[in-house]
Design a protein around this motif. Sequence first.
Motif, PDB file in Angstrom:
ATOM      1  N   ASP A 199       0.791  -1.231   0.000  1.00 35.49           N
ATOM      2  CA  ASP A 199       0.000   0.000   0.000  1.00 35.49           C
ATOM      3  C   ASP A 199       0.823   1.281   0.000  1.00 35.49           C
TER       4      ASP A 199
ATOM      5  N   HIS B 137       3.266  -5.318   3.107  1.00 35.36           N
ATOM      6  CA  HIS B 137       2.268  -6.156   3.767  1.00 35.36           C
ATOM      7  C   HIS B 137       2.099  -7.481   3.017  1.00 35.36           C
TER       8      HIS B 137
ATOM      9  N   ASN C 203      -5.770  -7.688  15.559  1.00 32.64           N
ATOM     10  CA  ASN C 203      -4.986  -7.783  14.321  1.00 32.64           C
ATOM     11  C   ASN C 203      -3.576  -7.260  14.624  1.00 32.64           C
TER      12      ASN C 203
ATOM     13  N   HIS D 173       0.672  -6.985  13.600  1.00 32.61           N
ATOM     14  CA  HIS D 173       1.635  -6.997  12.491  1.00 32.61           C
ATOM     15  C   HIS D 173       2.998  -7.434  13.002  1.00 32.61           C
TER      16      HIS D 173
ATOM     17  N   ARG E  16      -6.452 -12.310   1.953  1.00 30.46           N
ATOM     18  CA  ARG E  16      -6.763 -10.908   1.696  1.00 30.46           C
ATOM     19  C   ARG E  16      -7.970 -10.793   0.781  1.00 30.46           C
TER      20      ARG E  16
ATOM     21  N   ARG F  23     -11.001 -11.737   2.668  1.00 32.76           N
ATOM     22  CA  ARG F  23     -11.306 -10.658   3.609  1.00 32.76           C
ATOM     23  C   ARG F  23     -11.944  -9.480   2.881  1.00 32.76           C
TER      24      ARG F  23
ATOM     25  N   GLY G  58      -6.378  -4.121   0.000  1.00 26.63           N
ATOM     26  CA  GLY G  58      -6.216  -3.806   1.418  1.00 26.63           C
ATOM     27  C   GLY G  58      -7.259  -2.792   1.856  1.00 26.63           C
ATOM     28  N   ARG G  59      -7.322  -2.557   3.149  1.00 23.28           N
ATOM     29  CA  ARG G  59      -8.270  -1.570   3.653  1.00 23.28           C
ATOM     30  C   ARG G  59      -8.043  -0.176   3.053  1.00 23.28           C
ATOM     31  N   PRO G  60      -6.778   0.222   2.785  1.00 29.04           N
ATOM     32  CA  PRO G  60      -6.595   1.545   2.175  1.00 29.04           C
ATOM     33  C   PRO G  60      -7.311   1.675   0.820  1.00 29.04           C
TER      34      PRO G  60
ATOM     35  N   MET H 295      -9.246   9.704   3.984  1.00 31.16           N
ATOM     36  CA  MET H 295      -8.865   8.335   4.335  1.00 31.16           C
ATOM     37  C   MET H 295      -9.021   8.129   5.842  1.00 31.16           C
ATOM     38  N   ASN H 296      -8.572   9.134   6.588  1.00 28.52           N
ATOM     39  CA  ASN H 296      -8.669   9.040   8.043  1.00 28.52           C
ATOM     40  C   ASN H 296     -10.108   8.838   8.493  1.00 28.52           C
TER      41      ASN H 296
ATOM     42  N   PHE I 229     -11.237   5.330   7.929  1.00 23.07           N
ATOM     43  CA  PHE I 229     -10.761   4.410   8.960  1.00 23.07           C
ATOM     44  C   PHE I 229     -11.498   4.642  10.280  1.00 23.07           C
TER      45      PHE I 229
ATOM     46  N   HIS J 293       5.043   5.216   3.803  1.00 25.20           N
ATOM     47  CA  HIS J 293       4.138   4.747   2.752  1.00 25.20           C
ATOM     48  C   HIS J 293       4.154   5.659   1.528  1.00 25.20           C
TER      49      HIS J 293
ATOM     50  N   TRP K 268       3.482  11.590   5.000  1.00 25.50           N
ATOM     51  CA  TRP K 268       3.885  10.507   5.887  1.00 25.50           C
ATOM     52  C   TRP K 268       5.258  10.869   6.434  1.00 25.50           C
TER      53      TRP K 268
HETATM   54  P1  AMP Z   1      -4.639  -3.801   5.759  1.00 24.99           P
HETATM   55  O1  AMP Z   1      -3.195  -4.201   5.549  1.00 24.99           O
HETATM   56  O2  AMP Z   1      -5.486  -4.052   4.576  1.00 24.99           O
HETATM   57  O3  AMP Z   1      -5.206  -4.371   7.038  1.00 24.99           O
HETATM   58  O4  AMP Z   1      -4.638  -2.211   5.942  1.00 24.99           O
HETATM   59  C1  AMP Z   1      -3.905  -1.617   6.979  1.00 24.99           C
HETATM   60  C2  AMP Z   1      -3.184  -0.392   6.457  1.00 24.99           C
HETATM   61  O5  AMP Z   1      -4.082   0.701   6.406  1.00 24.99           O
HETATM   62  C3  AMP Z   1      -2.058   0.097   7.369  1.00 24.99           C
HETATM   63  O6  AMP Z   1      -0.882  -0.574   7.116  1.00 24.99           O
HETATM   64  C4  AMP Z   1      -1.956   1.554   6.975  1.00 24.99           C
HETATM   65  O7  AMP Z   1      -1.116   1.685   5.856  1.00 24.99           O
HETATM   66  C5  AMP Z   1      -3.362   1.919   6.542  1.00 24.99           C
HETATM   67  N1  AMP Z   1      -4.038   2.764   7.545  1.00 24.99           N
HETATM   68  C6  AMP Z   1      -4.370   2.439   8.804  1.00 24.99           C
HETATM   69  N2  AMP Z   1      -5.002   3.453   9.418  1.00 24.99           N
HETATM   70  C7  AMP Z   1      -5.066   4.463   8.510  1.00 24.99           C
HETATM   71  C8  AMP Z   1      -5.617   5.789   8.519  1.00 24.99           C
HETATM   72  N3  AMP Z   1      -6.241   6.283   9.597  1.00 24.99           N
HETATM   73  N4  AMP Z   1      -5.495   6.531   7.400  1.00 24.99           N
HETATM   74  C9  AMP Z   1      -4.881   6.037   6.306  1.00 24.99           C
HETATM   75  N5  AMP Z   1      -4.361   4.794   6.232  1.00 24.99           N
HETATM   76  C10 AMP Z   1      -4.448   4.019   7.315  1.00 24.99           C
END
Ligand code: AMP
Length: 287
Positions: free
Chosen positions: A13, A38, A71, A73, A97, A100, A130-132, A147-148, A151, A247, A252
Amino acid sequence: MVVDLHTHTTASDGSLSPLELVSRAREKGVTLLSVTDHDTVDAYHELRDVDLPGIQLVPGIELSCQWSGVNIHVLGLGIDPDDAGLTEQLQRQRQRRSERAELIAQRLEKLGIKDCYAGASRLAEGRAIGRPDFARYMVEAGYVYSMNAAFDKYLGAGKAGDVKAVWPELAEVVEWINSAGGIAVLAHPMQYKMTNAKLRRLLDAFCECGGGGLEVANGRPPLVEQRYLRQLCKEYGLEASIGSDFHQPNNWLELGTMISSLGDCTPVWRRWSQAAADATVKNEVIV
Ligand code: AMP
Ligand code: MN
Ligand code: MN
Ligand code: MN
Protein backbone atom coordinates in the motif's frame (compact mmCIF):
# COMPACT_ATOMS: atom_id res chain seq x y z
CA MET A 1 24.70 5.49 9.35
CA VAL A 2 20.95 5.81 9.03
CA VAL A 3 18.80 2.74 9.58
CA ASP A 4 15.23 2.28 8.35
CA LEU A 5 13.81 -1.21 8.76
CA HIS A 6 10.11 -0.63 8.03
CA THR A 7 8.94 0.79 4.67
CA HIS A 8 6.26 0.15 2.02
CA THR A 9 6.18 0.26 -1.79
CA THR A 10 3.58 -0.20 -4.55
CA ALA A 11 3.97 -3.95 -3.99
CA SER A 12 1.55 -3.32 -1.09
CA ASP A 13 0.00 0.00 0.00
CA GLY A 14 2.89 2.41 -0.60
CA SER A 15 2.94 4.96 -3.42
CA LEU A 16 6.56 4.59 -4.64
CA SER A 17 7.77 1.68 -6.74
CA PRO A 18 10.52 -0.43 -5.12
CA LEU A 19 13.18 1.33 -7.22
CA GLU A 20 11.80 4.78 -6.44
CA LEU A 21 11.72 3.95 -2.74
CA VAL A 22 15.33 2.77 -2.65
CA SER A 23 16.52 5.86 -4.57
CA ARG A 24 14.63 8.15 -2.24
CA ALA A 25 16.09 6.34 0.77
CA ARG A 26 19.58 6.89 -0.63
CA GLU A 27 18.84 10.58 -1.22
CA LYS A 28 17.73 10.85 2.39
CA GLY A 29 20.98 9.27 3.58
CA VAL A 30 19.63 5.86 4.61
CA THR A 31 22.45 3.29 4.62
CA LEU A 32 20.64 0.18 5.91
CA LEU A 33 17.12 -0.34 4.53
CA SER A 34 14.40 -2.95 4.68
CA VAL A 35 11.36 -2.88 2.41
CA THR A 36 8.61 -4.55 4.45
CA ASP A 37 5.47 -4.72 2.34
CA HIS A 38 2.27 -6.16 3.77
CA ASP A 39 2.19 -9.93 3.18
CA THR A 40 4.36 -9.87 0.06
CA VAL A 41 8.03 -9.93 -0.97
CA ASP A 42 7.26 -8.90 -4.57
CA ALA A 43 9.39 -5.74 -4.21
CA TYR A 44 12.50 -7.93 -3.92
CA HIS A 45 11.88 -9.47 -7.32
CA GLU A 46 12.29 -5.99 -8.79
CA LEU A 47 15.29 -5.15 -6.59
CA ARG A 48 17.15 -8.43 -6.95
CA ASP A 49 19.54 -7.49 -9.74
CA VAL A 50 19.86 -3.80 -9.04
CA ASP A 51 23.22 -2.35 -8.10
CA LEU A 52 22.73 -0.20 -5.03
CA PRO A 53 25.99 1.47 -4.01
CA GLY A 54 25.91 3.09 -0.58
CA ILE A 55 22.83 1.33 0.67
CA GLN A 56 22.51 -2.14 2.14
CA LEU A 57 19.20 -3.91 1.69
CA VAL A 58 17.85 -6.37 4.29
CA PRO A 59 14.99 -8.42 2.80
CA GLY A 60 11.86 -8.02 4.90
CA ILE A 61 8.08 -8.31 5.12
CA GLU A 62 5.22 -7.19 7.38
CA LEU A 63 2.90 -10.10 8.06
CA SER A 64 -0.73 -9.76 9.17
CA CYS A 65 -1.89 -12.15 11.89
CA GLN A 66 -4.18 -12.30 14.90
CA TRP A 67 -3.70 -12.85 18.58
CA SER A 68 -6.45 -12.80 21.18
CA GLY A 69 -8.89 -11.06 18.84
CA VAL A 70 -6.44 -8.33 17.80
CA ASN A 71 -4.99 -7.78 14.32
CA ILE A 72 -1.21 -7.84 14.91
CA HIS A 73 1.64 -7.00 12.49
CA VAL A 74 4.92 -8.90 12.67
CA LEU A 75 7.97 -7.84 10.69
CA GLY A 76 10.15 -10.60 9.29
CA LEU A 77 13.64 -9.15 8.82
CA GLY A 78 16.57 -10.86 7.11
CA ILE A 79 14.35 -13.50 5.52
CA ASP A 80 15.20 -15.37 2.35
CA PRO A 81 12.55 -13.96 -0.03
CA ASP A 82 12.81 -17.11 -2.15
CA ASP A 83 12.21 -19.53 0.74
CA ALA A 84 9.83 -22.22 -0.57
CA GLY A 85 7.76 -22.52 2.63
CA LEU A 86 7.34 -18.75 2.89
CA THR A 87 6.39 -18.47 -0.78
CA GLU A 88 3.64 -21.02 -0.26
CA GLN A 89 2.32 -19.24 2.84
CA LEU A 90 2.34 -15.88 1.06
CA GLN A 91 0.11 -17.31 -1.66
CA ARG A 92 -2.32 -18.26 1.14
CA GLN A 93 -2.03 -14.77 2.65
CA ARG A 94 -3.03 -13.33 -0.73
CA GLN A 95 -6.08 -15.60 -0.82
CA ARG A 96 -6.94 -14.57 2.71
CA ARG A 97 -6.76 -10.91 1.70
CA SER A 98 -9.13 -11.54 -1.15
CA GLU A 99 -11.56 -13.48 1.10
CA ARG A 100 -11.31 -10.66 3.61
CA ALA A 101 -11.99 -8.05 0.92
CA GLU A 102 -15.24 -9.82 0.06
CA LEU A 103 -16.29 -9.88 3.72
CA ILE A 104 -15.36 -6.21 4.18
CA ALA A 105 -17.36 -5.33 1.05
CA GLN A 106 -20.43 -7.25 2.27
CA ARG A 107 -20.32 -5.42 5.58
CA LEU A 108 -19.87 -2.02 3.97
CA GLU A 109 -22.68 -2.67 1.47
CA LYS A 110 -24.99 -3.33 4.44
CA LEU A 111 -24.05 0.12 5.69
CA GLY A 112 -25.14 1.62 2.38
CA ILE A 113 -21.81 1.85 0.56
CA LYS A 114 -22.44 0.78 -3.02
CA ASP A 115 -20.12 -1.05 -5.42
CA CYS A 116 -17.26 -1.02 -2.96
CA TYR A 117 -15.74 -4.37 -3.96
CA ALA A 118 -15.49 -3.27 -7.59
CA GLY A 119 -14.20 0.15 -6.54
CA ALA A 120 -11.52 -1.13 -4.17
CA SER A 121 -10.50 -3.80 -6.65
CA ARG A 122 -10.07 -1.22 -9.43
CA LEU A 123 -7.92 0.99 -7.19
CA ALA A 124 -5.78 -1.99 -6.11
CA GLU A 125 -4.70 -2.37 -9.76
CA GLY A 126 -4.06 -6.10 -9.50
CA ARG A 127 -2.36 -6.00 -6.09
CA ALA A 128 -3.99 -7.78 -3.17
CA ILE A 129 -6.82 -5.56 -1.89
CA GLY A 130 -6.22 -3.81 1.42
CA ARG A 131 -8.27 -1.57 3.65
CA PRO A 132 -6.60 1.55 2.17
CA ASP A 133 -8.18 0.64 -1.20
CA PHE A 134 -11.63 0.64 0.40
CA ALA A 135 -10.79 3.95 2.10
CA ARG A 136 -9.69 5.53 -1.18
CA TYR A 137 -12.86 4.30 -2.89
CA MET A 138 -15.05 5.78 -0.14
CA VAL A 139 -13.29 9.14 -0.52
CA GLU A 140 -13.57 9.01 -4.32
CA ALA A 141 -17.28 8.09 -4.20
CA GLY A 142 -17.97 10.85 -1.68
CA TYR A 143 -18.97 8.71 1.30
CA VAL A 144 -16.25 10.29 3.47
CA TYR A 145 -14.00 13.30 3.00
CA SER A 146 -10.67 11.66 3.93
CA MET A 147 -8.86 8.33 4.34
CA ASN A 148 -8.67 9.04 8.04
CA ALA A 149 -12.42 9.51 8.24
CA ALA A 150 -12.92 6.21 6.38
CA PHE A 151 -10.76 4.41 8.96
CA ASP A 152 -12.37 6.23 11.90
CA LYS A 153 -15.87 5.44 10.78
CA TYR A 154 -15.70 2.18 8.84
CA LEU A 155 -12.36 0.41 8.68
CA GLY A 156 -10.32 0.97 11.85
CA ALA A 157 -10.06 -1.34 14.87
CA GLY A 158 -13.48 -2.42 16.08
CA LYS A 159 -15.37 -0.95 13.09
CA ALA A 160 -17.44 -2.91 10.56
CA GLY A 161 -14.61 -3.27 8.06
CA ASP A 162 -12.12 -4.56 10.63
CA VAL A 163 -12.26 -8.24 9.63
CA LYS A 164 -9.52 -10.17 11.45
CA ALA A 165 -10.75 -13.72 11.52
CA VAL A 166 -9.18 -14.63 8.20
CA TRP A 167 -5.60 -14.06 9.40
CA PRO A 168 -3.34 -16.83 10.75
CA GLU A 169 -2.35 -16.98 14.40
CA LEU A 170 0.68 -15.06 15.67
CA ALA A 171 2.66 -18.27 16.33
CA GLU A 172 2.20 -19.39 12.72
CA VAL A 173 3.65 -16.28 11.11
CA VAL A 174 6.57 -16.24 13.56
CA GLU A 175 7.29 -19.82 12.50
CA TRP A 176 7.26 -18.89 8.78
CA ILE A 177 9.75 -16.09 9.45
CA ASN A 178 12.10 -18.25 11.52
CA SER A 179 11.98 -21.03 8.92
CA ALA A 180 12.86 -18.50 6.22
CA GLY A 181 16.00 -17.55 8.17
CA GLY A 182 14.72 -14.22 9.50
CA ILE A 183 13.98 -12.68 12.85
CA ALA A 184 10.38 -11.93 13.85
CA VAL A 185 9.95 -8.37 15.16
CA LEU A 186 6.70 -7.23 16.77
CA ALA A 187 5.71 -4.10 14.82
CA HIS A 188 4.40 -0.84 16.36
CA PRO A 189 3.39 -2.28 19.76
CA MET A 190 1.60 0.93 20.80
CA GLN A 191 -0.76 0.88 17.81
CA TYR A 192 -2.77 -2.00 19.27
CA LYS A 193 -4.02 0.27 22.05
CA MET A 194 -3.71 -2.55 24.60
CA THR A 195 -3.51 -2.17 28.34
CA ASN A 196 -0.04 -2.64 29.77
CA ALA A 197 -1.12 -6.05 31.11
CA LYS A 198 -2.41 -7.22 27.72
CA LEU A 199 0.69 -5.99 25.89
CA ARG A 200 2.78 -8.01 28.35
CA ARG A 201 0.66 -11.09 27.65
CA LEU A 202 1.24 -10.51 23.95
CA LEU A 203 5.00 -10.26 24.54
CA ASP A 204 4.93 -13.47 26.63
CA ALA A 205 3.16 -15.25 23.76
CA PHE A 206 5.47 -13.69 21.17
CA CYS A 207 8.64 -14.79 23.00
CA GLU A 208 7.25 -18.24 23.70
CA CYS A 209 6.58 -18.91 20.00
CA GLY A 210 10.03 -17.74 18.87
CA GLY A 211 9.69 -13.99 18.32
CA GLY A 212 13.02 -12.21 18.59
CA GLY A 213 12.63 -8.45 18.22
CA LEU A 214 10.58 -5.43 19.19
CA GLU A 215 10.05 -2.27 17.13
CA VAL A 216 11.01 0.25 19.80
CA ALA A 217 10.37 3.21 17.48
CA ASN A 218 7.84 3.30 14.68
CA GLY A 219 8.52 6.82 13.48
CA ARG A 220 9.33 9.35 16.18
CA PRO A 221 7.30 8.42 19.24
CA PRO A 222 7.19 10.62 22.36
CA LEU A 223 10.11 10.15 24.76
CA VAL A 224 7.96 8.50 27.41
CA GLU A 225 6.86 5.86 24.88
CA GLN A 226 10.44 5.32 23.71
CA ARG A 227 11.56 4.69 27.30
CA TYR A 228 8.68 2.30 27.93
CA LEU A 229 9.38 0.24 24.80
CA ARG A 230 13.13 0.12 25.45
CA GLN A 231 12.41 -1.14 28.94
CA LEU A 232 10.08 -3.87 27.61
CA CYS A 233 12.63 -4.76 24.94
CA LYS A 234 15.33 -5.37 27.55
CA GLU A 235 13.05 -7.06 30.02
CA TYR A 236 11.90 -9.60 27.43
CA GLY A 237 15.40 -10.11 26.02
CA LEU A 238 14.36 -8.91 22.54
CA GLU A 239 16.48 -7.14 19.91
CA ALA A 240 15.52 -3.56 19.09
CA SER A 241 14.35 -2.44 15.65
CA ILE A 242 13.39 1.00 14.29
CA GLY A 243 11.55 2.10 11.15
CA SER A 244 9.70 5.02 9.60
CA ASP A 245 6.77 2.88 8.30
CA PHE A 246 7.03 5.13 5.24
CA HIS A 247 4.14 4.75 2.75
CA GLN A 248 4.30 7.88 0.62
CA PRO A 249 6.12 11.21 0.34
CA ASN A 250 4.80 14.37 1.98
CA ASN A 251 1.94 13.26 4.16
CA TRP A 252 3.88 10.51 5.89
CA LEU A 253 7.01 10.48 8.03
CA GLU A 254 10.11 10.70 5.79
CA LEU A 255 12.44 7.75 5.26
CA GLY A 256 15.14 7.40 7.90
CA THR A 257 13.58 9.88 10.27
CA MET A 258 13.25 7.91 13.46
CA ILE A 259 14.72 8.24 16.91
CA SER A 260 18.47 8.13 17.29
CA SER A 261 18.78 6.52 20.71
CA LEU A 262 18.29 2.86 21.54
CA GLY A 263 19.59 3.19 25.09
CA ASP A 264 21.36 -0.04 25.91
CA CYS A 265 19.07 -2.27 23.85
CA THR A 266 20.76 -4.63 21.37
CA PRO A 267 20.20 -3.37 17.79
CA VAL A 268 18.72 -6.04 15.54
CA TRP A 269 20.87 -4.76 12.63
CA ARG A 270 24.15 -6.02 14.08
CA ARG A 271 22.98 -9.29 12.47
CA TRP A 272 23.54 -7.87 8.99
CA SER A 273 26.19 -5.26 9.37
CA GLN A 274 29.06 -5.22 11.86
CA ALA A 275 30.00 -1.76 10.64
CA ALA A 276 26.46 -0.66 11.31
CA ALA A 277 26.52 -2.16 14.77
CA ASP A 278 29.75 -0.38 15.63
CA ALA A 279 28.70 2.99 14.26
CA THR A 280 26.53 5.45 16.08
CA VAL A 281 23.09 5.54 14.56
CA LYS A 282 22.22 8.99 13.36
CA ASN A 283 18.64 9.14 12.28
CA GLU A 284 17.67 12.74 11.92
CA VAL A 285 14.78 14.63 10.45
CA ILE A 286 16.05 15.45 6.99
CA VAL A 287 12.92 16.90 5.37
P1 AMP B 1 -4.64 -3.80 5.76
O1 AMP B 1 -3.20 -4.20 5.55
O2 AMP B 1 -5.49 -4.05 4.58
O3 AMP B 1 -5.21 -4.37 7.04
O4 AMP B 1 -4.64 -2.21 5.94
C1 AMP B 1 -3.90 -1.62 6.98
C2 AMP B 1 -3.18 -0.39 6.46
O5 AMP B 1 -4.08 0.70 6.41
C3 AMP B 1 -2.06 0.10 7.37
O6 AMP B 1 -0.88 -0.57 7.12
C4 AMP B 1 -1.96 1.55 6.98
O7 AMP B 1 -1.12 1.68 5.86
C5 AMP B 1 -3.36 1.92 6.54
N1 AMP B 1 -4.04 2.76 7.55
C6 AMP B 1 -4.37 2.44 8.80
N2 AMP B 1 -5.00 3.45 9.42
C7 AMP B 1 -5.07 4.46 8.51
C8 AMP B 1 -5.62 5.79 8.52
N3 AMP B 1 -6.24 6.28 9.60
N4 AMP B 1 -5.50 6.53 7.40
C9 AMP B 1 -4.88 6.04 6.31
N5 AMP B 1 -4.36 4.79 6.23
C10 AMP B 1 -4.45 4.02 7.31
MN1 MN C 1 0.14 0.00 5.28
MN1 MN D 1 1.62 -2.16 10.38
MN1 MN E 1 3.92 -0.93 8.01
